[in-house]
Design an enzyme around this catalytic site. Structure first.
Site, PDB file in Angstrom:
ATOM      1  NE  ARG A  19      -6.626  -6.154  -8.044  1.00  0.00           N
ATOM      2  CZ  ARG A  19      -7.095  -6.139  -6.804  1.00  0.00           C
ATOM      3  NH1 ARG A  19      -7.988  -7.037  -6.434  1.00  0.00           N
ATOM      4  NH2 ARG A  19      -6.695  -5.241  -5.932  1.00  0.00           N
ATOM      5  N   GLY A 109      -8.568   7.076  -3.131  1.00  0.00           N
ATOM      6  CA  GLY A 109      -8.986   7.651  -4.416  1.00  0.00           C
ATOM      7  C   GLY A 109      -9.875   6.738  -5.220  1.00  0.00           C
TER       8      GLY A 109
HETATM    9  C1  UD1 Z   1      -6.928  -1.854   2.165  1.00  0.00           C
HETATM   10  C2  UD1 Z   1      -6.811  -2.067   3.678  1.00  0.00           C
HETATM   11  C3  UD1 Z   1      -7.852  -3.110   4.106  1.00  0.00           C
HETATM   12  C4  UD1 Z   1      -9.233  -2.637   3.704  1.00  0.00           C
HETATM   13  C5  UD1 Z   1      -9.290  -2.327   2.209  1.00  0.00           C
HETATM   14  C6  UD1 Z   1     -10.600  -1.639   1.871  1.00  0.00           C
HETATM   15  C7  UD1 Z   1      -4.460  -1.751   4.278  1.00  0.00           C
HETATM   16  C8  UD1 Z   1      -3.195  -2.432   4.605  1.00  0.00           C
HETATM   17  N1  UD1 Z   1      -5.500  -2.572   3.985  1.00  0.00           N
HETATM   18  O1  UD1 Z   1      -6.582  -3.084   1.534  1.00  0.00           O
HETATM   19  O2  UD1 Z   1      -7.806  -3.277   5.514  1.00  0.00           O
HETATM   20  O3  UD1 Z   1     -10.182  -3.635   4.030  1.00  0.00           O
HETATM   21  O4  UD1 Z   1      -8.238  -1.411   1.841  1.00  0.00           O
HETATM   22  O5  UD1 Z   1     -10.732  -1.443   0.492  1.00  0.00           O
HETATM   23  O6  UD1 Z   1      -4.541  -0.539   4.314  1.00  0.00           O
HETATM   24  N2  UD1 Z   1      -1.974   2.802  -2.047  1.00  0.00           N
HETATM   25  C9  UD1 Z   1      -0.956   3.738  -2.150  1.00  0.00           C
HETATM   26  N3  UD1 Z   1       0.316   3.357  -1.920  1.00  0.00           N
HETATM   27  C10 UD1 Z   1       0.637   2.090  -1.571  1.00  0.00           C
HETATM   28  C11 UD1 Z   1      -0.399   1.142  -1.464  1.00  0.00           C
HETATM   29  C12 UD1 Z   1      -1.694   1.524  -1.701  1.00  0.00           C
HETATM   30  O7  UD1 Z   1      -1.209   4.891  -2.471  1.00  0.00           O
HETATM   31  O8  UD1 Z   1       1.838   1.837  -1.368  1.00  0.00           O
HETATM   32  C13 UD1 Z   1      -3.376   3.230  -2.287  1.00  0.00           C
HETATM   33  C14 UD1 Z   1      -4.026   2.520  -3.455  1.00  0.00           C
HETATM   34  O9  UD1 Z   1      -3.875   3.288  -4.641  1.00  0.00           O
HETATM   35  C15 UD1 Z   1      -5.486   2.467  -3.021  1.00  0.00           C
HETATM   36  C16 UD1 Z   1      -5.418   2.418  -1.502  1.00  0.00           C
HETATM   37  O10 UD1 Z   1      -4.132   2.880  -1.152  1.00  0.00           O
HETATM   38  O11 UD1 Z   1      -6.188   3.623  -3.360  1.00  0.00           O
HETATM   39  C17 UD1 Z   1      -5.674   1.021  -0.939  1.00  0.00           C
HETATM   40  O12 UD1 Z   1      -4.655   0.146  -1.373  1.00  0.00           O
HETATM   41  P1  UD1 Z   1      -4.947  -1.362  -1.764  1.00  0.00           P
HETATM   42  O13 UD1 Z   1      -3.689  -2.022  -2.153  1.00  0.00           O
HETATM   43  O14 UD1 Z   1      -6.078  -1.446  -2.709  1.00  0.00           O
HETATM   44  O15 UD1 Z   1      -5.381  -1.956  -0.330  1.00  0.00           O
HETATM   45  P2  UD1 Z   1      -6.256  -3.228  -0.047  1.00  0.00           P
HETATM   46  O16 UD1 Z   1      -5.431  -4.455  -0.182  1.00  0.00           O
HETATM   47  O17 UD1 Z   1      -7.506  -3.151  -0.839  1.00  0.00           O
HETATM   48 CA    CA Z   2      -8.258  -1.964  -2.695  1.00  0.00          CA
END
Ligand code: UD1
Ligand code: CA
Length: 461
Positions: A19, A109
């Protein structure tokens, strides 16, 4: 102090950040002049006894290189998550590197404004063999995982927005993503993760209900400092984070005795120290590494970058100062440009439309109007008149101009480098100096003034 177990800090940064619509990895986008992930690393590495683990996706060389060059002091364990199968899956990749009796602290991060004191609170709870979860309350909780508590107020589970039923959508307490827990509890629960949810991902958040099912105790810590848990998903979020960050920094400077005329209109980037009783007018941009003394006045619209400003100097409006030292009680501007390698002594005066580059201007010397002073040494109390130009470049090489003390360079002179002007010399206005000048003489190269009587200017027919 309790015998501090080591803390395994796990920073998730494998997401694509689509995004952002950017060629730059999301966590390298800057807030306050520093990459998002640098803020997270700074907050985490301020805790005692940490091991740092960063989970990255494929093609993360740029990210790794940036972090390693900006934080050469930190020892980081890089962990690849080849496929992004969810936050739980991301943390699973680090398990082989964690210490069995350690505390795990999970950070994101892309959530840059988290503060060390909050992290230590989570870690302290986890050291008591509990799971500590950081939550916050939002007016618009859409998109966040909701915190579901039982009748006693204990945290039961986190339900992702897209998996919520109607009553759960009404919950305003949300998951920030930050948690701390014993590594043993983490590995036991991660082993049981399933991906039977709307996104078919392995959710770290499911660790809560799994821990609960094993009889574990969950402590929700709710912060009202919403900015500190703000995540960056797109450029709008980035701008919102920047605003909060700047407000926080401005407040800290004001609390330490700096006057900031309008905290909404000042920007700090990188390491900047400012002593008390200094004052910053509107639209000033200060970039580190910069040290500013006390009783300094910086006028509106000025930019100071990688410089030292000594006590009591005055930077008038609309100046650009870069990689330079400005001496005590010196005055610069308005509309002056001080370029890299410049050193202005005490009480030096640099006035409007003067450009100084790679020059040492000694105490009390002045160049008040419309000059270029480049690759030059100017002795103490020397006066550089209006419109003086040092001709430092011959088309191939740069040369130095050396001017002694108490020299008077009249208006509109050119000093063709390499050239030396000794102490107390006077250069008549309009002179082109091509040879060295002795001490105490007047030199003048102007054509003698003559009158031509009856001279008629051409007129249009
Ligand atoms: C996540 C939380 C949600 C919380 C929100 C807060 C989960 C399932 N959900 O949702 O409860 O309210 O953050 O901002 O944890 N990432 C990885 N590998 C992956 C997926 C994600 O490294 O396979 C990292 C992303 O780079 C990011 C972080 O994890 O830094 C969060 O991932 P993102 O997909 O943004 O989670 P949200 O849907 O925002
Ligand atoms: Ca997020």
């Amino acid at each position: 102090m309790s015998s501090a177990a080591n803390i395994d800090v796990i920073i998730l940064a494998a997401g694509q950040g689509t995004r952002m619509k950017s060629a730059l990895p999301k966590v390298l986008h800057p807030v306050g002049g520093r990459a998002l992930i640098s803020h997270v690393l700074a907050a985490a590495s301020a805790l005692a006894n940490t091991n740092l683990h960063i989970v990255i996706g494929q093609n993360a060389e740029a990210l790794q290189q940036h972090v390693e060059t900006t934080h050469p002091d930190l020892k980081i364990k890089w962990v690849q998550q080849t496929e992004q199968l969810g936050t739980g899956h991301a943390v699973q990749q680090t398990l082989p590197n964690l210490g069995a009796s350690n505390t795990a602290l999970v950070l994101y991060g892309d959530v840059p404004l988290i503060e060390t004191n909050v992290l230590s609170e989570l870690v302290e709870i986890a050291a008591r063999r509990q799971l500590a979860l950081l939550t916050t309350k939002l007016d618009e909780p859409a998109g966040y995982g909701r915190i579901v508590r039982d009748a006693n107020g204990d945290v039961n589970e986190i339900v992702e927005h897209r998996d919520c039923d109607d009553s759960q959508l009404g919950i305003d307490e949300v998951n920030t993503g930050f948690m701390a827990l014993p590594v043993a509890m983490l590995s036991d629960t991660l082993a049981k993760l399933e991906n039977n949810n709307d996104q078919q991902e392995y959710y770290l958040t499911d660790v809560i209900k799994l821990a609960k099912a094993q009889g574990g105790s969950i402590t929700g810590v709710c912060t009202d400092d919403f900015a500190s848990v703000l995540g960056v998903n797109d450029r709008r979020d980035l701008a919102i984070c920047e605003k909060h960050y700047q407000a926080r920094r401005a407040l800290a400077y004001m609390e330490s005795g700096v006057t900031i005329v309008d905290p909404d209109r000042v920007t700090f980037r990188g390491d900047v120290s400012i002593a008390p009783d200094t004052s910053l007018d509107i639209n000033t941009v200060i970039e580190g590494p910069t040290q500013i003394g006390s009783h300094v006045v910086i006028g509106a619209n000025s930019i100071v970058r990688a410089s030292t400003l000594a006590d009591g100097c005055v930077i008038e409006p609309n100046c650009v100062i870069e990689d330079a030292d400005v001496g005590a009680s010196a005055a610069v501007g308005p509309f002056a440009r001080i370029r890299p390698g410049s050193e202005l002594g005490e009480n030096v005066r640099i006035g409007n439309f003067v450009e100084v580059k790679n020059s040492k201007i000694s105490a009390g010397a002045k160049a008040n109007h419309l000059s270029y002073v480049g690759d030059t040494d100017v002795g103490a109390n020397t006066n550089i008149g209006a419109g003086v130009i040092t001709c430092n470049y011959d088309g191939a090489y740069k040369h130095r101009t050396v001017i002694g003390e108490n020299v008077f360079v009249g208006s509109d002179c050119q000093l063709v480098a390499p050239v030396t002007i000794a102490d107390n010399a006077t250069i008549g206005a309009g002179t082109t100096v091509t040879n060295d000048v002795e001490a105490d003489v007047l030199i003048i190269s102007r054509v003698k003034q003559r009158s031509v009587r009856g001279w008629k200017r051409p007129t249009k027919k």
